[in-house]
Design a protein around this motif. Structure first.
Motif, short mmCIF file in Angstrom:
data_model
loop_
_atom_site.label_atom_id
_atom_site.label_comp_id
_atom_site.label_asym_id
_atom_site.label_seq_id
_atom_site.Cartn_x
_atom_site.Cartn_y
_atom_site.Cartn_z
N ALA A 99 -22.13 -6.19 -49.94
CA ALA A 99 -21.93 -5.18 -48.90
C ALA A 99 -23.25 -4.83 -48.22
O ALA A 99 -23.34 -4.74 -46.99
CB ALA A 99 -21.29 -3.93 -49.50
N VAL A 100 -24.30 -4.62 -49.01
CA VAL A 100 -25.59 -4.25 -48.44
C VAL A 100 -26.21 -5.43 -47.70
O VAL A 100 -26.85 -5.26 -46.66
CB VAL A 100 -26.53 -3.71 -49.53
CG1 VAL A 100 -27.89 -3.36 -48.96
CG2 VAL A 100 -25.92 -2.49 -50.20
N ALA A 101 -26.03 -6.64 -48.23
CA ALA A 101 -26.55 -7.83 -47.54
C ALA A 101 -25.90 -8.00 -46.18
O ALA A 101 -26.58 -8.30 -45.18
CB ALA A 101 -26.32 -9.06 -48.39
N ILE A 149 -16.43 -8.94 -37.38
CA ILE A 149 -16.31 -9.94 -38.45
C ILE A 149 -15.20 -9.55 -39.42
O ILE A 149 -14.46 -10.41 -39.91
CB ILE A 149 -17.64 -10.11 -39.18
CG1 ILE A 149 -18.70 -10.67 -38.23
CG2 ILE A 149 -17.48 -11.01 -40.40
CD1 ILE A 149 -18.34 -12.01 -37.62
N MET A 150 -15.08 -8.27 -39.70
CA MET A 150 -14.00 -7.80 -40.56
C MET A 150 -12.64 -8.22 -40.00
O MET A 150 -11.77 -8.72 -40.73
CB MET A 150 -14.06 -6.27 -40.68
CG MET A 150 -12.91 -5.65 -41.46
SD MET A 150 -12.79 -3.86 -41.20
CE MET A 150 -12.11 -3.84 -39.51
N MET A 168 -20.90 -12.81 -46.36
CA MET A 168 -21.20 -11.69 -47.24
C MET A 168 -19.96 -10.80 -47.44
O MET A 168 -19.63 -10.41 -48.55
CB MET A 168 -22.35 -10.87 -46.68
CG MET A 168 -23.70 -11.58 -46.63
SD MET A 168 -24.30 -12.10 -48.26
CE MET A 168 -23.93 -13.86 -48.21
N ILE A 169 -19.28 -10.49 -46.35
CA ILE A 169 -18.06 -9.69 -46.47
C ILE A 169 -16.98 -10.48 -47.21
O ILE A 169 -16.24 -9.94 -48.03
CB ILE A 169 -17.56 -9.24 -45.08
CG1 ILE A 169 -18.59 -8.33 -44.41
CG2 ILE A 169 -16.21 -8.52 -45.19
CD1 ILE A 169 -18.18 -7.84 -43.02
N THR A 199 -10.71 -5.97 -47.43
CA THR A 199 -11.49 -6.44 -46.29
C THR A 199 -11.76 -5.30 -45.33
O THR A 199 -12.88 -5.14 -44.81
CB THR A 199 -10.75 -7.58 -45.57
OG1 THR A 199 -10.52 -8.66 -46.49
CG2 THR A 199 -11.57 -8.10 -44.40
N ILE A 200 -10.75 -4.48 -45.08
CA ILE A 200 -10.93 -3.32 -44.19
C ILE A 200 -11.92 -2.32 -44.80
O ILE A 200 -12.83 -1.83 -44.13
CB ILE A 200 -9.57 -2.65 -43.92
CG1 ILE A 200 -8.68 -3.58 -43.09
CG2 ILE A 200 -9.77 -1.32 -43.19
CD1 ILE A 200 -7.27 -3.07 -42.90
N MET A 201 -11.75 -2.03 -46.08
CA MET A 201 -12.64 -1.07 -46.74
C MET A 201 -14.08 -1.57 -46.73
O MET A 201 -15.02 -0.81 -46.44
CB MET A 201 -12.17 -0.83 -48.17
CG MET A 201 -10.83 -0.13 -48.29
SD MET A 201 -10.31 0.09 -50.01
CE MET A 201 -11.63 1.12 -50.64
N THR A 202 -14.26 -2.86 -47.01
CA THR A 202 -15.61 -3.43 -47.03
C THR A 202 -16.21 -3.41 -45.64
O THR A 202 -17.39 -3.07 -45.46
CB THR A 202 -15.57 -4.88 -47.56
OG1 THR A 202 -15.04 -4.87 -48.88
CG2 THR A 202 -16.96 -5.47 -47.57
N GLY A 203 -15.42 -3.79 -44.64
CA GLY A 203 -15.92 -3.80 -43.27
C GLY A 203 -16.39 -2.42 -42.81
O GLY A 203 -17.43 -2.29 -42.16
#
Length: 498
Positions: free
Chosen positions: A114-116, A168-169, A349-350, A384-388
């Protein structure tokens, strides 16, 4: 016993069959995904930060980081070929060292990916803003610039970085194969851009620009190696695609080792071009006694005074270098290529982050809705949504250097655990079929673990404090939820009731 909660490899493979992702990726696509994840912000942006920490000695920093990643890649290849399921280092640790270690590794991987992705988003923003300014021939007004930088860099919010993360998400929600195809196209753009840079910069090299080679000594080289380790770690994301890979026993090692080897060659040539073409000496304080900390307010103030005279002050190091040696239009093309190509790194990364969430949820360590697959696109769309959204938030407010160092801390911890897992499994399950074996394992695996430790302790002290703080939070989450709800814990309870 917590350390006794080991999930056997056969059980992991069986679980994956019951709730698995579609296998659609071949060796070429994996290699392209690896190159797409590796070549990005590390070489396009962090070259400037590496120069501030090591000067021309950053070439040695690239070699050190590559060597650590290389020995770690062999360990990853053995585990990924033997356990071709999602989860990367998390899954391997679960099978070898138990649930608690696996949770800590998975929690570190969440930090890594996530940070990357956030760091790359910020790097992309810098190139795009710089390109706009050079194409228009004037600097953007201050009222606009404050919305292209986070608070640490004198702005309010980095809207371009947040925008690309959300874009990208959306692409990842639509599907893995579509994402891999898009990544392959962007990889071609990146390789073409770097090849053009090498072709133009190498002939302009001046040997005097390499001296002094290590103005801050070996400690500076080590610090730069710890930072630009970020430039190589994308190959780890390839292993997270194991469950979506055709013939993983053959294709995973090819994707892992092949992508790392190709990228290392490019990195060495590009860094030589930057150093020889425009110089890479760090900026010192007024007394010329101490190099200013990269990414600090002092560094930002010094760069505002130096204007456009040092590569270490540039947010678009490669494009800046070409403009300085007389290739202004080609420099703009490099910036344009970065603008098109860096999103492939964000994508990987995502991608890796969501697959870690997916498999941890499948194991019961996180709530079940994390593993929910979209009925049409067959992708884990909720995570994917949460990470984005998380990536967009981080990239909007934090600078690239801090984000890269934090990501490196999680990565180095995970890599060390994989190296240890390979050694442990050679003793506990020596007869298991290994489609790919780490050569000279009793030399390579310890070197990988010790190399990761060396780079880990070379990170800034504040970064290490943040990592350990993140680890403490993770342990709290584990004992409040995962410890009682994991699949293994429920099986233990069922056995006791029976």
């Amino acid at each position: 016993m917590i350390f006794g909660r080991v999930k056997p490899l056969d059980a992991i493979l069986e679980t994956a069959k019951k709730k698995s992702l579609h296998r659609s990726l071949g060796a070429f696509q994996l290699t392209m995904l690896g190159i797409g994840a590796i070549i990005g912000t590390g070489i396009f942006v962090l070259t400037a930060e590496a120069a501030q920490k090591a000067g021309p000695g950053m070439m040695l920093s690239f070699i050190i980081a590559a060597c650590v990643c290389g020995v770690a890649a062999f360990c990853y290849a053995e585990m990924a070929a033997m356990v071709p399921v999602s989860g990367s280092a998390y899954t391997y640790s679960y099978a070898v060292m138990g649930e608690l270690v696996a949770w800590m590794v998975g929690w570190a991987l969440i930090l890594e990916y996530a940070v990357a992705a956030s760091a790359v988003s910020v790097g992309w923003s810098g190139y795009v803003v710089g390109l706009i300014e050079h194409l228009t021939g004037s600097h953007l007004p201050a009222s606009v610039l404050v919305f292209t930088k986070g608070p640490f860099n004198g702005g309010i919010i980095n809207l371009p970085a947040a925008f690309i993360a959300l874009l990208i998400m959306s692409l990842l929600i639509r599907g893995t194969k579509e994402s891999a195809t898009a990544s392959a196209i962007l990889v071609v753009i990146k390789i073409t851009a770097l090849s053009l840079f090498i072709f133009l910069a190498i002939p302009a090299m001046k040997m005097e620009n390499f001296y002094p080679f290590a103005p801050l000594g070996f400690s500076g080289i080590s610090a730069a190696a710890a930072s630009i380790f970020f430039a190589y770690v994308g190959f780890d994301a390839v292993s997270t695609a194991a469950e979506e890979t055709k013939d993983p026993q053959r294709n995973m090692p090819i994707g892992l080792v092949g992508s790392l080897a190709i990228c290392t060659l490019f990195y060495m040539l590009v860094s030589a071009g930057v150093i020889g073409g425009v110089g890479a000496q760090p900026v010192f304080d007024a007394a010329h006694q101490h190099a200013l900390p990269a990414g600090s307010s002092e560094m930002a103030a010094a760069c505002s005074t130096l204007k456009d005279s040092h590569v270490v002050c540039s947010n678009e190091a490669l494009a800046w270098s070409l403009r300085k040696i007389g290739w202004n239009k080609v420099g703009n093309l490099i910036a344009l290529a970065a603008g098109f190509a860096l999103p492939s790194v964000i994508l990987m990364m995502i991608f890796g982050q969501t697959r870690i969430f997916f498999v941890m949820s499948r194991d019961g360590l996180l709530p079940g809705f994390f593993a929910k697959v979209h009925p049409r696109f067959k992708t884990p769309y909720i995570v994917t949504i949460m990470t984005g959204l998380a990536v967009a938030s981080f990239s909007a407010f934090f600078p690239v250097g801090i984000l890269a160092d934090i990501s490196n801390a999680g990565t180095l911890f995970a890599f060390a655990m994989v190296a240890i897992a390979v050694l442990v499994l050679r003793h506990t399950d020596p007869k298991r079929h290994r489609p790919f074996k780490t050569p000279c394992v009793y030399l390579i695996a310890p070197l990988a673990a010790l190399g990761c430790l060396y780079l880990f302790v070379s990170l800034p002290l504040m970064t290490l404090k943040m990592f350990f703080g993140w680890t403490v939070v993770g342990l709290v989450v584990y004992f409040l939820y995962g410890y009682r709800h994991s699949n293994i814990a429920r099986n233990i309870s069922d056995d006791e009731e029976a």
